[in-house]
Enzyme design. Structure first.
Site, short mmCIF file in Angstrom:
data_model
loop_
_atom_site.label_atom_id
_atom_site.label_comp_id
_atom_site.label_asym_id
_atom_site.label_seq_id
_atom_site.Cartn_x
_atom_site.Cartn_y
_atom_site.Cartn_z
N GLY A 25 31.98 8.72 35.06
CA GLY A 25 33.14 9.57 34.82
C GLY A 25 33.54 9.55 33.37
CB VAL A 69 32.54 6.09 39.64
CG1 VAL A 69 33.30 5.95 40.95
CG2 VAL A 69 33.40 6.79 38.61
CE LYS A 76 36.57 7.27 36.96
NZ LYS A 76 37.01 8.61 36.63
CG ASP A 91 38.30 15.99 31.89
OD1 ASP A 91 37.74 17.07 31.62
OD2 ASP A 91 37.72 14.91 31.89
CG LEU A 109 29.63 6.26 43.98
CD1 LEU A 109 31.09 6.38 44.36
CD2 LEU A 109 28.75 6.80 45.09
N GLY A 110 28.25 7.46 39.73
CA GLY A 110 28.18 8.41 38.63
C GLY A 110 28.92 7.87 37.44
N GLY A 166 34.47 5.95 32.30
CA GLY A 166 33.61 4.83 32.66
C GLY A 166 32.85 5.11 33.94
#
Ligand SMILES: *[C@@H]1O[C@H](CO)[C@@H](O)[C@H](O)[C@H]1NC(C)=O
Ligand SMILES: *[C@@H]1O[C@H](CO)[C@@H](O)[C@H](O)[C@H]1NC(C)=O
Ligand SMILES: *[C@@H]1O[C@H](CO)[C@@H](O)[C@H](O)[C@H]1NC(C)=O
Ligand SMILES: *[C@@H]1O[C@H](CO)[C@@H](O)[C@H](O)[C@H]1NC(C)=O
Ligand SMILES: *[C@@H]1O[C@H](CO)[C@@H](O)[C@H](O)[C@H]1NC(C)=O
Ligand SMILES: *[C@@H]1O[C@H](CO)[C@@H](O)[C@H](O)[C@H]1NC(C)=O
Length: 811
Positions: free
Chosen positions: A501, A506, A520, A619, A498-499, A504
């Site tokens: 992060g 995801v 994750k 964050d 998915l992306g 790490g």
């Protein structure tokens, strides 16, 4: 010199004297006001004279604020007939009528008096309220005027003006827009009071109803978002003699006016800001799509948080099966009997329906109201006409109900007529209770059994996982087996990613039971022991808030450390607001964005003070805000910073985790973190949501400022509205957006102690309390172009070893 010349000179002198050439607030019947001269009210608030609007050269007589540097005309006499030269003359003629004449055009305007002037000499006087009045010279302060400009509003309703009816004389006072800013002649946007069973304020556009506020409920109008506030007090008078709405200023030193604007098709209220020396928009209506008159048709309900916004009221279904047009409205699922056999269902939080066919009585109570409505077969709904205290009075609606909207914040109850069968089978109350008890017991049993089974399954998993690696297993710990996750994510297939992060990559996965999850996969950067990590995860899995992504569990096996979250189908906020994709950014109109802002604020507040842990997120950023299927925001990665940095003391760290562009200056440069550094990041996020621009990487051709710098500049120049994302044009209430920009600027102030706490932010977002002026924000320029942190004694914050720059993700 002969006698004739002498006479001429005398005449000229007389003329000069009788012409008006000094500051005064009155014009007597022997004087005249020519183009170039003015009347000034006694307190110095207003001025009357000749003017030309905008780029027009036509001359008009009007009234404007004297004490405000921006020329703001509030009333115009000769709206219909402008004068085309400077020969205009305002006088009182021999019968006592104020008349405006010009050399070439003759009479262009005259006042029609409300009563005949007797022999007494009369004067025109400009009052400090902005009212131009005609009174007998001897009448002093008695409000016994022959005529007043407040009875003939232009496009502006000033404090003290009445909008509505003098029922004895039939005089109606309504507000009509200017055609354009260059032309004060009447446009087709009209704001008036409808004299009907239950009167209400209505805006018309030509011959179409455009927006209604709903009837007065004793406190405000049914769908008005104006609550008691420190600027003005609204009131509504309805008796045998008069029917009007008016407002007064609470603080006489504040200027506020409300007007209708043809170009924008809006009614707006402005408040003069001394700080910015400009008119600030306080509120404008219609606010959103749901304010559009009769958008959803008969028995439709408009709900701005739903998609589509039009739904049918409960107990109704769309008129046509085929979706043609939503204004077709809805019909009952069960027909009425049109007798006392029908019942009533209570609906909450509504803008009351159009009151054209309605009836109201202040003297009967809700029960009598119900009886009356029940007895009349065309009565479709009733409610209290006054909501103060326990509620009183009775309002009834006849015929189909239209223009209803859901109005969570201040809507009212409405009892709608329904078929008895819609109300459910009629049984003895006792049997009903028994049925409820039995069914709840059954439900409870099911829940208990399900809970037992789930727990048992988890325990099995946990026991299996225990290969001597992890001890003291808490039976509540949601542990997943590595094999489960590997198969759920198709072996961490690249297609499932998915992306990336901060900690790490995801992945998306699906459990055997069909539940979608996000996994994750923590990179190896964690220096923490497994036990500590596990403890943290247990703690975080207990954090529950609707604006936090739910952590479903974790998997710690060998090298692998995985966190398992609920899956968010709409991904993260940044993909909506920063995209170049016009369609995508339009999905989030202003009301959705505002909903998201408030949700994030609540989530952060929960972390800061309501959860057992007091967590500083460190964050917060757009890519860490995920959206569920209904576009509710959920903060992710909360507490991770804490879980990962085991080597820090409270409040100070030499491991700066976070993202440039969102980090508070004291945190980025000194490693000082606190709840106030989260507030800073929240402020950035707020400004990003409004502007659709990233703080970092923001580029403006005129200057080297980053987004906050730019926002600060616009704020000081009195042009905060230029910050607003063009994507939300037309969907917002400017007052609300500007208030949010204001709050954003308060959050990003340089000094942490100046920034509000999250509870204050929530208070500011949810009320109309007066906000302090923001001080200079931290980081006016992008760190790429300017180094603000010049102190050499500070640990170098930017070394790649000590910072996690999470903005690597390639979204
Ligand atoms: C002003 O209007 C009058 C009447 O319409 C006309 O006779 C006159 O020429 C106009 N004057 C100017 C300067 O346009
Ligand atoms: C004064 O003006 C009014 C309104 O235009 C008019 O009806 C009246 O006849 C005028 N009186 C005189 C004496 O001209
Ligand atoms: C209506 O609003 C627009 C945009 O703010 C402004 O430019 C215009 O002057 C306003 N029109 C009037 C008649 O005030
Ligand atoms: C405004 O209304 C409030 C509450 O109704 C009242 O207490 C206050 O005195 C009013 N202010 C003025 C200036 O009338
Ligand atoms: C109303 O109910 C009565 C009694 O059940 C029935 O006779 C009558 O036909 C009904 N009327 C309508 C309009 O449904
Ligand atoms: C119901 O009320 C309306 C409006 O007041 C009235 O016109 C009508 O006659 C009433 N109908 C009956 C049956 O009472």
């Amino acid at each position: 010199m002969d006698a004739l010349s002498l006479l001429l000179i005398c005449c000229k002198l007389l003329l000069i004297f009788s012409e008006f050439s000094f500051a005064s607030d009155v014009l007597t019947s022997s004087q005249s006001l020519s183009d170039g001269n003015t009347l000034i009210s006694k307190g110095g608030s207003f001025e009357l004279g000749f003017f030309s609007p905008g780029s027009s050269e036509n001359r008009y007589v009007g009234i404007w604020y004297k004490s405000i540097p921006v020329k703001t005309v509030v009333w115009v006499a000769n709206r219909l007939k402008p004068i085309n030269d400077s020969s205009g003359l305002l006088t009182i003629n021999r019968t006592g009528n104020p008349v405006l004449t010009s050399l070439s055009m003759g009479i262009v305007w005259s006042a029609s008096l409300s009563k005949e002037v007797q022999q007494t000499p009369v004067i025109l006087q400009l009052l400090d309220s902005g009212n131009l009045i005609l009174r007998g010279e001897q009448d002093g302060d008695s409000e016994n005027y022959f005529w007043q400009s407040f009875d003939y509003p232009s496009d502006t309703l000033l404090p003290g003006m009445k909008l509505g009816w003098d029922l004895k004389t039939g005089l109606e006072r309504r507000v009509t827009s200017w055609k354009s800013s260059n032309d004060p002649s009447p446009g087709d946007l009209i704001w008036k009071i409808e004299r009907q069973g239950n009167p209400e304020l209505v805006m018309w556009k030509g011959s179409t109803k455009f927006y209604r506020t709903g009837p007065w409920n004793g406190v405000t109008f049914s769908a008005s978002s104006i609550k008691p506030n420190p600027i003005f007090n609204s009131s509504f008078v309805s008796n045998e003699d008069e029917l009007y709405y008016t407002y007064i200023l609470v603080d006489k030193a504040v200027f506020s006016r409300t007007l209708v604007n043809q170009t924008l098709s809006l009614r707006q209220r402005f408040v003069w800001s001394k700080a910015t020396q400009s008119w600030e928009l306080y509120i404008s209506v219609p606010r959103d799509q749901c304010d559009t008159y009769n958008l959803c048709g008969d028995y439709g309900i408009c709900s701005i948080s739903k998609s589509p916004v039009c739904q049918c009221l409960k107990g109704f279904k769309p008129k046509s099966e085929v979706y043609v047009e939503r204004s077709q409205g809805c019909v009952r699922t069960k027909p009425l009997n049109y007798s006392r056999r029908d019942g009533f269902v209570k609906f909450n939080d509504l803008k009351l329906p159009d009151s054209t066919s309605s009836w109201v009585s202040k003297s009967i109570n809700l029960n009598e109201c119900r009886e009356k409505c029940s007895d009349n077969s065309s009565c479709m709904a009733y409610t209290n006409s006054d909501i103060r205290g326990e509620g009183s009075g009775c309002a009834m609606w006849f015929g189909d109900l239209i223009d209803i909207r859901y109005f969570q914040d201040g809507g009212q109850d409405l009892y709608i007529r329904m078929s008895a069968s819609e109300l459910g089978a009629k049984g003895e109350p006792t049997t009903k209770i028994v049925v409820i008890v039995i069914s709840s017991a059954a439900l409870l049993a099911v829940v208990l059994i399900a809970g037992y089974l789930i727990r048992k399954r988890r325990r099995n998993i946990a026991e299996k996982t225990e290969n001597g690696q992890i001890h003291n297993i808490d039976l509540e710990l949601p542990l997943f087996e590595l094999a489960t996750i590997v198969s759920a994510t198709n072996k961490f297939s690249i297609n499932k990613k998915l992306g990336q992060g901060g900690f790490g990559p995801v992945y998306k996965g699906m459990l055997v039971d069909g539940q979608e999850i996000a996994v994750k996969r923590l990179s190896k950067i964690s220096e923490q022991g497994l036990k500590e990590l596990k403890n943290e995860v247990i703690l975080f899995s207990k954090l529950q808030h609707r604006n936090l992504v739910k952590l479903l569990g974790c998997c710690i096996q060998g090298e692998e450390k995985l966190l398992i979250y609920e899956f968010m189908p709409n991904k993260s906020l940044d993909s909506f607001i920063f995209g170049l994709d016009q369609e995508r950014c339009k999905i989030l109109d202003w009301s959705k964005r505002f909903h998201i802002i408030c949700g994030i604020a609540r989530g952060v507040m929960y972390l800061h003070q309501d959860s057992r842990l007091r967590i500083i997120h460190r964050d917060l950023k757009a890519s860490n805000v995920l959206l569920d299927q209904d576009m509710n925001p959920k903060i992710s990665d909360f507490g991770l910073a804490r879980a990962f940095a085991g080597d820090e003391t409270e409040g100070n760290t030499n491991r700066v985790v976070g993202t440039y562009g969102y980090m508070a200056p004291e945190y980025a440069s000194d490693g000082q973190f606190s709840v106030k550094s989260d507030v800073f990041s929240f402020g950035i996020l707020l400004l990003e949501i409004i502007s659709g621009k990233k703080n970092r990487g923001f580029y403006h051709s005129d200057n080297k400022l980053n987004l906050i710098g730019h926002a600060w500049k616009l704020w000081n120049e009195g042009m905060p509205s230029q910050l607003i994302d063009p994507c939300i044009q037309g969907s917002f209430n400017l007052a609300e957006v500007i208030r949010c920009i204001h709050i954003g600027l308060l959050c990003v102030q340089q000094h942490p102690e100046d920034r509000p706490s999250m509870p204050s932010v929530i208070l500011m977002l949810g009320s109309e309390i007066v906000l302090p002026q923001p001080k200079q924000p931290g980081y006016l320029a992008d760190r790429n172009s300017t180094r603000l942190d010049s102190s050499s004694s500070m640990p170098e914050p930017c070394s790649t070893n000590t910072i996690t720059i999470s903005e690597l993700e390639g979204r």
